[in-house]
Structure formats: structure tokens, C-alpha cells
Design a protein around this motif. Structure first.
Motif, PDB file in Angstrom:
ATOM      1  N   LEU A 443       0.818  -1.205   0.000  1.00 54.49           N
ATOM      2  CA  LEU A 443       0.000   0.000   0.000  1.00 54.49           C
ATOM      3  C   LEU A 443       0.854   1.258   0.000  1.00 54.49           C
ATOM      4  N   TRP A 444       1.905   1.273   0.849  1.00 57.90           N
ATOM      5  CA  TRP A 444       2.700   2.495   0.971  1.00 57.90           C
ATOM      6  C   TRP A 444       3.557   2.745  -0.271  1.00 57.90           C
ATOM      7  N   THR A 445       3.855   1.691  -1.028  1.00 60.42           N
ATOM      8  CA  THR A 445       4.536   1.900  -2.305  1.00 60.42           C
ATOM      9  C   THR A 445       3.575   2.542  -3.306  1.00 60.42           C
ATOM     10  N   MET A 446       2.313   2.112  -3.279  1.00 61.19           N
ATOM     11  CA  MET A 446       1.294   2.758  -4.115  1.00 61.19           C
ATOM     12  C   MET A 446       1.162   4.238  -3.759  1.00 61.19           C
ATOM     13  N   ILE A 447       1.162   4.533  -2.465  1.00 59.75           N
ATOM     14  CA  ILE A 447       1.065   5.921  -2.029  1.00 59.75           C
ATOM     15  C   ILE A 447       2.290   6.709  -2.498  1.00 59.75           C
ATOM     16  N   ALA A 448       3.466   6.067  -2.445  1.00 56.24           N
ATOM     17  CA  ALA A 448       4.681   6.735  -2.920  1.00 56.24           C
ATOM     18  C   ALA A 448       4.585   7.052  -4.409  1.00 56.24           C
ATOM     19  N   LEU A 449       4.022   6.126  -5.205  1.00 59.94           N
ATOM     20  CA  LEU A 449       3.842   6.372  -6.637  1.00 59.94           C
ATOM     21  C   LEU A 449       2.887   7.538  -6.877  1.00 59.94           C
ATOM     22  N   ILE A 450       1.802   7.581  -6.106  1.00 60.91           N
ATOM     23  CA  ILE A 450       0.850   8.684  -6.255  1.00 60.91           C
ATOM     24  C   ILE A 450       1.506  10.007  -5.876  1.00 60.91           C
ATOM     25  N   CYS A 451       2.358   9.973  -4.833  1.00 57.99           N
ATOM     26  CA  CYS A 451       3.072  11.195  -4.440  1.00 57.99           C
ATOM     27  C   CYS A 451       4.006  11.668  -5.554  1.00 57.99           C
ATOM     28  N   ILE A 452       4.726  10.733  -6.161  1.00 55.02           N
ATOM     29  CA  ILE A 452       5.613  11.088  -7.275  1.00 55.02           C
ATOM     30  C   ILE A 452       4.808  11.687  -8.413  1.00 55.02           C
ATOM     31  N   TRP A 453       3.645  11.097  -8.679  1.00 53.93           N
ATOM     32  CA  TRP A 453       2.786  11.544  -9.776  1.00 53.93           C
ATOM     33  C   TRP A 453       2.259  12.953  -9.527  1.00 53.93           C
ATOM     34  N   PHE A 454       1.658  13.163  -8.356  1.00 53.59           N
ATOM     35  CA  PHE A 454       0.967  14.425  -8.106  1.00 53.59           C
ATOM     36  C   PHE A 454       1.883  15.533  -7.574  1.00 53.59           C
ATOM     37  N   VAL A 455       2.971  15.153  -6.895  1.00 58.92           N
ATOM     38  CA  VAL A 455       3.834  16.174  -6.292  1.00 58.92           C
ATOM     39  C   VAL A 455       4.923  16.630  -7.265  1.00 58.92           C
ATOM     40  N   ILE A 456       5.356  15.731  -8.155  1.00 53.04           N
ATOM     41  CA  ILE A 456       6.456  16.075  -9.068  1.00 53.04           C
ATOM     42  C   ILE A 456       5.980  16.186 -10.514  1.00 53.04           C
ATOM     43  N   SER A 457       5.312  15.121 -11.002  1.00 49.15           N
ATOM     44  CA  SER A 457       4.965  15.071 -12.421  1.00 49.15           C
ATOM     45  C   SER A 457       3.937  16.130 -12.809  1.00 49.15           C
ATOM     46  N   LEU A 458       2.875  16.274 -12.011  1.00 51.09           N
ATOM     47  CA  LEU A 458       1.834  17.243 -12.357  1.00 51.09           C
ATOM     48  C   LEU A 458       2.345  18.677 -12.412  1.00 51.09           C
ATOM     49  N   PRO A 459       3.084  19.159 -11.387  1.00 54.20           N
ATOM     50  CA  PRO A 459       3.604  20.540 -11.493  1.00 54.20           C
ATOM     51  C   PRO A 459       4.524  20.749 -12.687  1.00 54.20           C
ATOM     52  N   LEU A 460       5.351  19.729 -13.006  1.00 50.31           N
ATOM     53  CA  LEU A 460       6.229  19.864 -14.170  1.00 50.31           C
ATOM     54  C   LEU A 460       5.417  19.935 -15.453  1.00 50.31           C
ATOM     55  N   SER A 461       4.365  19.119 -15.533  1.00 50.25           N
ATOM     56  CA  SER A 461       3.510  19.147 -16.727  1.00 50.25           C
ATOM     57  C   SER A 461       2.774  20.480 -16.834  1.00 50.25           C
ATOM     58  N   PHE A 462       2.272  20.971 -15.710  1.00 51.20           N
ATOM     59  CA  PHE A 462       1.591  22.275 -15.731  1.00 51.20           C
ATOM     60  C   PHE A 462       2.534  23.384 -16.191  1.00 51.20           C
ATOM     61  N   THR A 463       3.785  23.318 -15.717  1.00 51.39           N
ATOM     62  CA  THR A 463       4.780  24.318 -16.126  1.00 51.39           C
ATOM     63  C   THR A 463       5.051  24.229 -17.620  1.00 51.39           C
ATOM     64  N   GLY A 464       5.218  22.984 -18.123  1.00 49.17           N
ATOM     65  CA  GLY A 464       5.432  22.817 -19.558  1.00 49.17           C
ATOM     66  C   GLY A 464       4.264  23.319 -20.377  1.00 49.17           C
ATOM     67  N   SER A 465       3.028  23.062 -19.907  1.00 46.92           N
ATOM     68  CA  SER A 465       1.845  23.543 -20.621  1.00 46.92           C
ATOM     69  C   SER A 465       1.804  25.068 -20.650  1.00 46.92           C
ATOM     70  N   TRP A 466       2.184  25.689 -19.545  1.00 46.03           N
ATOM     71  CA  TRP A 466       2.195  27.148 -19.486  1.00 46.03           C
ATOM     72  C   TRP A 466       3.143  27.731 -20.534  1.00 46.03           C
ATOM     73  N   PHE A 467       4.334  27.150 -20.620  1.00 44.01           N
ATOM     74  CA  PHE A 467       5.292  27.604 -21.638  1.00 44.01           C
ATOM     75  C   PHE A 467       4.777  27.285 -23.038  1.00 44.01           C
ATOM     76  N   GLY A 468       4.103  26.124 -23.189  1.00 39.83           N
ATOM     77  CA  GLY A 468       3.592  25.743 -24.501  1.00 39.83           C
ATOM     78  C   GLY A 468       2.535  26.685 -25.014  1.00 39.83           C
ATOM     79  N   PHE A 469       1.627  27.131 -24.124  1.00 46.10           N
ATOM     80  CA  PHE A 469       0.581  28.057 -24.550  1.00 46.10           C
ATOM     81  C   PHE A 469       1.110  29.465 -24.760  1.00 46.10           C
ATOM     82  N   ARG A 470       2.193  29.809 -24.101  1.00 45.86           N
ATOM     83  CA  ARG A 470       2.793  31.128 -24.315  1.00 45.86           C
ATOM     84  C   ARG A 470       3.613  31.181 -25.603  1.00 45.86           C
ATOM     85  N   ALA A 471       4.085  30.020 -26.047  1.00 50.73           N
ATOM     86  CA  ALA A 471       4.862  29.984 -27.285  1.00 50.73           C
ATOM     87  C   ALA A 471       3.937  30.216 -28.476  1.00 50.73           C
TER      88      ALA A 471
END
Length: 639
Positions: A443-471
Motif C-alpha cells: 500500500l505504501w509503495t502505491m502511495i509513494a507512486l501517487i506522491c511522485i505523480w501528483f507532487v512532481i509530475s503534475l507541477p512539471l507538466s503544468f509548467t510545460g503547458s504554461w510555456f507551450g501556450f505562451r509559445a
């Protein structure tokens, strides 16, 4: 340190930090010993192996070494978990301490471990695992305990096959007359290398072979001393009563000239390297043929078409001309469902760079087999960090398609494809939990994966999208007409399904041999390390996907069909259909899985791999075609 003493949040942090140590350079960190120093022997999960008589695997369920039905001897104070990388945990490794005591360069003969009682229920469970050919997996100084195996047709070539048998079948030729016997004695043969000229800690472990056998040793005296020389009949577990089993082991240390830096060589055996070379030559011929065809058909024909079109008097009736030039006013019309296509392309770009960088790291030796799970860990971390690329690509493409729902694009890009993957993984994990498998992700490995997804991947994707729409949007070289042009009747080979089946087989043909070895390493629990071949095959696949898609899109445009966006994605992505078909054939020919769980796991993971391959190859085909279409229409003069 026991994991039970770690709080859940701390465990998630440790899992993240553990990934940083997964990149391991071979030859950097050997463990040196003096004579008599203790050498750790840790145990891992039990895994199904290929049954020699049928050359098939009958299960995909792995079990903890200390599963209650096996009744293996426990260390004093109970087993403790050894820290593992995130990838190692996801692939089912469960490494624990053991009661075995090994001392460097000191032989042991018939050393008693313990005596255990198997009841009828555990006997039935263990006998079934013997019938299914399960292997024990140990680690001594980080090296897997192996069985010495000879190459087929070449008895002089020997290599190490990871794991050794839980038991064997004896009694007769047919299954009706054979009986399972449990291996309860282990001859542990450890090769060590003495460093010349060194006096302090000169020994290193360079090889481990275990020869299991079934014996009934005589135990006598208050000290519980075992005598294996008087061993009688093999141990058969009774399924109608209790059976006492005495576990013993011997340790034989042998000096070896093998250096520590090359100790993995015997494990990394190439099964018939001629097949790999034949595959590469075959794939190279395909690439040369396709590249030549594209060069001859497209470049030569296009030059004539462009020159003739540009010489026309545009004030005259140009409808006498035909082909791809006539759809210049519609070819850059936005496709249907631009949101979904841009999300697919963003995730595809993310997978594309993640795969390429991972293979490059593995090729350079950063992801050694000695770093268990390092390959999977690297893929997870790279995919997470490349969320910026996925967000930027999706946003830029969506903006170029004229999309206006930018908030939905930003939100769905990092959630849709990872959500499908995680949801499938979570669903299949229930089958492993149901079977009590060690492969069930905690269970805690699943939680770790969700943390990696939502804490790291999502903000990076949002940042990339922001730059993409500004380009700035990627501008089309020609104007788009207000009224869509009517598309004439298409030839059979240009219709969606025939074109997908026709073109999709070529990228698959470039990689199917390497795919066979990758699948064998996954389902047969073998070490895959031929990243040089994989790197070349990956490059060939990219070139093949690009050339065949460009060629088909050119034929499509010549037939005055300007709906090329989704067609380019599906034509190249259709190679995933052949990947899934190949997995289905592999399921019928190489596997003989019993039970619902194993079959669901195999088919579920095969479909998931096919889906990701569809996204990857579809993205390659689309961007190649987009570049091609922009290039040819930028070359003609339009008022």
C-alpha cells in the motif's frame, strides 16, 4: 532496521531517496573480506521457471520466501527486510535476511538449519509449486545464487541460470507415475577472487552456484549434529498427514581467477547471438529499402510536381492539375477531437524521450544488473521529470490546432494516460493480493507512486503547458479555405483499416526478434542486458515508423484526402496491434498458465504494453508526417 518501525510518510520519502542510489556503475563498490568474515546470504521471492519437459511456464505468481506454507527455517529474531529500490519493489522483489551463516573461505559440511513440520495443507501447496517448477532465489554478496547450465547443443559453453529448484519430480516417465520431492539440502559453492599482493581484506565474492538435493540426514546428539552421508530416500511431503523435514546445507569455497569487475559475465549469457545479428541485418535491410523508396518516389516525384505547379499561371484554371496540390486549402484544417490527439502526442513525446534516455543510460553501463530494479526506477523517474516535455508538447500542438479549452488540456495531459496505466496496474494488483503473491505492490509503495505523480509530475507538466501556450502556434505555410473540399472515393489500400494493417507490420518486423527476448526476460525471469541491440532496434523502429507513415500520407494526399492527422497517428500506431497479437501467440505457444490470476495478469500487462507502444509509435508517425506535410506545402506558390 525493520520497515515496520518506519512511519508511512517517512517510508514514502525513503522510497524516493532510494531511487537516487539506483544508478550503479559496475566495478565501483566491491565488498572486501578477510578470511572468516561473515558473508551475507539474503533470500528473495520464489518464482516460476521453465519446465524442462515442456519448455513452458505454468504460472506467473511469485511467493515470499517465508510464506507460511513453505516452512523454511527462520533466522533468530525473525527475518528483516533489506532496503530495495522502487523499481525492485514494483517488479516483485522481496529481499529478507536468512539463518544461513557463511564465513569467507571457510568450508562447512552438512550444517543443520532446523527441523520443520509440514501439515497436509502446506504439503499440497508446496507439492503444487514443485509441479509448476518454482525456483528459490538467494543473494550472496549481491550475486544471485545460480544453477550451472550448458548451452543447448554446446556442452562446453556453461553459464549461470538464476535460481535453483524448490524440488524435483521422480518416479517414472509419465506424469501419472511421477512424485514431487522437496529439496532440503543445499550445497553452496562460492567462488572467490584473491587480490594479488593485498594483505588486508584480499577476498571478493565472484560467483555463486547452489546444488540442491533431497535427503533425510541423521540428526544425533544434544547439539543437533546432522550427518548427510547416511541420507536415505528423498523427502516426499505427505498430503494426508504431517511430514518432518530437516534442512541442512554445506558451503564450499573455491578460488577463482575471475575478477570482481567481470563476475556478472557468466550470468549474462547471449542465447544464440546469431539470431540477434540476423534480426539487425533484416531490420537494416528494411530501413534501407524504405529510405530508398521514400527518396526515389517522394523526392523525385515531388520535385517534378512542385516545379510544374509553380510554373503554372495561377490566373488560369489550375483544376487541370490533380493530386496533393489540390488540397492545399484543406490540408491544415484542424483534425477532429484535437484535445484527445494533443494529449496522446504529449504523452507520446514523454514516453519517446524517456525510452531513449533510459536505453542510452543502460547502454553506457549506468543501469547494471547488480543494481536490482535500477532500470525500472530510472524509467519511473525519467518519465516523471519529463512531464515538462509532455505538457509543453500537448499545449503547443493544441494551440496550433486552434484549441481554446486550454484549462482542460493542462489538466488532462498529465492525468489521462498515466491514469489509464495506474488504474490498470492497480486493478491487476488485486489479483496478486488475492493469490497472496509477493508481487503484490504494498500500500505504501502505491502511495509513494501517487506522491511522485501528483507532487512532481503534475507541477512539471503544468509548467510545460504554461510555456507551450505562451509559445507561438506552429503556423501553416498555406491558408485554409472556409468551405471543406469534398473527398473522392478512396482506393481499398488507402482506407483506414487496410492501410493500418499494411503499414503497421513494418515497424513491428523491425523489432519483433528483440521483443521476443524482452518478453522472455520478463516472463521467464532472465536478466536482459543486450542494450546495444536494443538501442539499434529502437533507432531502426523510429526510422521505419517515420518513413512508412510519410509514404502512406503522401499517397493519401495524392488521392485528395486531407484527413491525415489521425490517420498518421493510427497508421504508425497500428504496429501495437501486432505487438498484442505476438503476445497472444506467445501466450498460446510458450506459456501454459493455470488459474484465472496468471492469465489475467499476462493478458492485462500485454494489453497495457501494447497501449503504450501505440502511443509511442503513433506519436513518431504523426510528427514525421506533420514535418513532411509542412515541408512540401511550403515549397509551392499559392496566391
Amino acid at each position: 532496521m525493520r520497515w515496520s518501525s518506519i512511519s508511512p510518510p517517512s517510508l514514502a520519502v525513503l522510497l524516493l531517496l532510494r531511487t537516487a542510489s539506483a544508478f550503479y556503475l559496475p566495478g565501483v563498490a566491491p565488498t572486501d573480506y578477510n578470511q572468516g568474515d561473515p558473508v551475507s546470504l539474503n533470500v528473495n521471492r520464489l518464482t516460476p521457471a521453465v519446465i524442462a519437459s515442456t519448455q513452458q511456464v505454468e504460472s506467473l505468481i511469485s511467493y515470499d520466501y517465508y510464506h507460511e506454507y513453505f516452512h523454511f527455517c527462520l533466522p533468530k529474531g525473525g527475518p528483516e527486510k533489506i532496503s530495495e529500490s522502487l523499481g525492485s519493489i514494483l517488479f516483485g522483489d522481496r529481499i529478507l535476511t536468512s539463518p544461513f551463516e557463511l564465513k569467507m573461505a571457510q568450508n562447512e559440511t552438512c550444517k543443520l538449519l532446523c527441523t520443520q513440520t509440514h501439515d497436509s495443507r502446506s504439503a499440497k501447496f508446496t507439492n503444487m509449486r514443485i509441479w509448476q517448477g518454482y525456483n528459490l532465489n538467494w543473494l550472496i554478496d549481491g550475486l544471485p545464487a545460480a544453477t550451472l547450465t550448458s548451452a543447448v547443443g554446446d556442452e562446453s559453453t556453461q553459464f549461470y541460470s538464476q535460481g535453483f529448484a524448490l524440488g524435483s519430480l521422480t518416479g517414472g516417465d509419465g506424469d501419472k507415475f511421477r512424485q514431487p520431492v522437496l529439496n532440503n539440502h543445499y550445497d553452496i559453492i562460492v567462488d572467490y577472487h584473491r587480490i594479488p599482493g593485498r594483505k588486508e581484506k584480499p577476498f571478493r565474492v565472484v560467483g555463486v552456484v547452489v546444488q540442491p538435493s533431497s535427503k533425510k540426514p541423521k540428526v544425533s546428539g544434544d547439539k543437533k549434529i546432522a550427518d548427510c552421508t547416511v541420507a536415505g530416500d528423498p523427502v516426499q511431503l505427505s498430503e494426508s498427514g504431517n511430514t518432518e523435514v530437516t534442512y541442512t546445507y554445506s558451503v564450499i569455497w573455491m578460488e577463482s581467477p575471475t575478477a570482481w569487475a567481470t563476475r556478472w559475465d557468466k550470468y549474462l549469457h547471449v542465447f544464440d547471438p546469431r539470431i540477434h545479428w540476423f534480426s539487425l541485418v533484416n531490420s537494416a535491410i528494411i530501413v534501407i529499402f524504405l529510405t530508398g523508396m521514400v527518396s526515389m518516389v517522394l523526392l523525385k516525384t515531388l520535385r517534378k510536381d512542385i516545379a510544374r505547379y509553380n510554373q503554372l499561371d495561377l490566373n488560369e484554371d489550375v483544376q487541370e492539375d490533380s493530386g496533393w496540390k489540390l488540397v492545399h486549402g484543406d490540408v491544415f484544417r484542424p483534425p477532429m477531437n484535437p484535445m484527445l490527439l494533443s494529449i496522446f502526442l504529449g504523452s507520446g513525446a514523454q514516453i519517446f524521450f524517456m525510452t531513449g534516455i533510459t536505453i542510452m543510460f543502460a547502454l553506457l553501463g549506468f543501469l547494471s544488473p547488480s543494481g536490482r530494479g535500477s532500470l525500472a526506477t530510472a524509467m519511473i523517474i525519467l518519465y516523471t521529470l519529463l512531464g515538462f516535455v509532455g505538457g509543453y508538447t500537448s499545449a503547443r500542438v493544441y494551440k496550433s490546432f486552434g484549441g481554446e479549452s486550454w484549462k482542460k488540456n493542462i489538466l488532462f495531459t498529465p492525468i489521462f494516460i498515466p491514469g489509464v496505466v495506474f488504474g490498470t496496474f492497480f486493478f491487476l494488483n488485486f489479483f496478486l493480493i488475492w493469490k497472496g503473491s509477493s508481487g503484490a505492490v504494498p500500500l505504501w509503495t502505491m502511495i509513494a507512486l501517487i506522491c511522485i505523480w501528483f507532487v512532481i509530475s503534475l507541477p512539471l507538466s503544468f509548467t510545460g503547458s504554461w510555456f507551450g501556450f505562451r509559445a507561438p502556434a506552429i503556423e501553416a505555410p498555406v491558408r485554409t479555405n472556409q468551405i471543406p473540399r469534398q473527398i473522392p472515393e478512396q482506393a481499398l489500400y488507402l482506407k483506414p483499416l487496410p492501410s493500418m494493417l499494411l503499414v503497421g507490420i513494418l515497424p513491428f518486423g523491425a523489432i519483433f526478434v528483440e521483443l521476443y527476448f524482452i518478453m522472455s526476460s520478463i516472463w521467464f525471469h532472465r536478466v536482459y542486458y543486450m542494450f546495444g541491440f536494443l538501442f539499434v532496434c529502437y533507432g531502426i523502429m523510429i526510422i521505419t515508423c517515420s518513413t512508412v507513415t510519410i509514404l502512406m500520407i503522401y499517397f493519401l494526399l495524392c488521392s485528395e484526402n486531407y484527413h491525415w492527422h489521425w490517420r498518421a497517428f493510427f497508421i504508425s500506431g497500428a504496429s501495437a496491434f501486432y505487438v498484442v497479437l505476438n503476445a497472444f501467440i506467445y501466450w498460446l505457444s510458450k506459456l501454459s498458465l493455470g488459474g484465472l490470476a496468471s492469465n489475467v495478469l499476462y493478458l492485462g500487462y500485454s494489453l497495457l504494453i501494447g497501449f503504450l507502444f501505440f502511443i509511442l509509435t503513433g506519436t513518431i508517425g504523426f510528427f514525421s508526417s506533420w514535418y513532411f506535410v509542412k515541408k512540401i506545402y511550403a515549397s509551392i506558390k499559392i496566391d
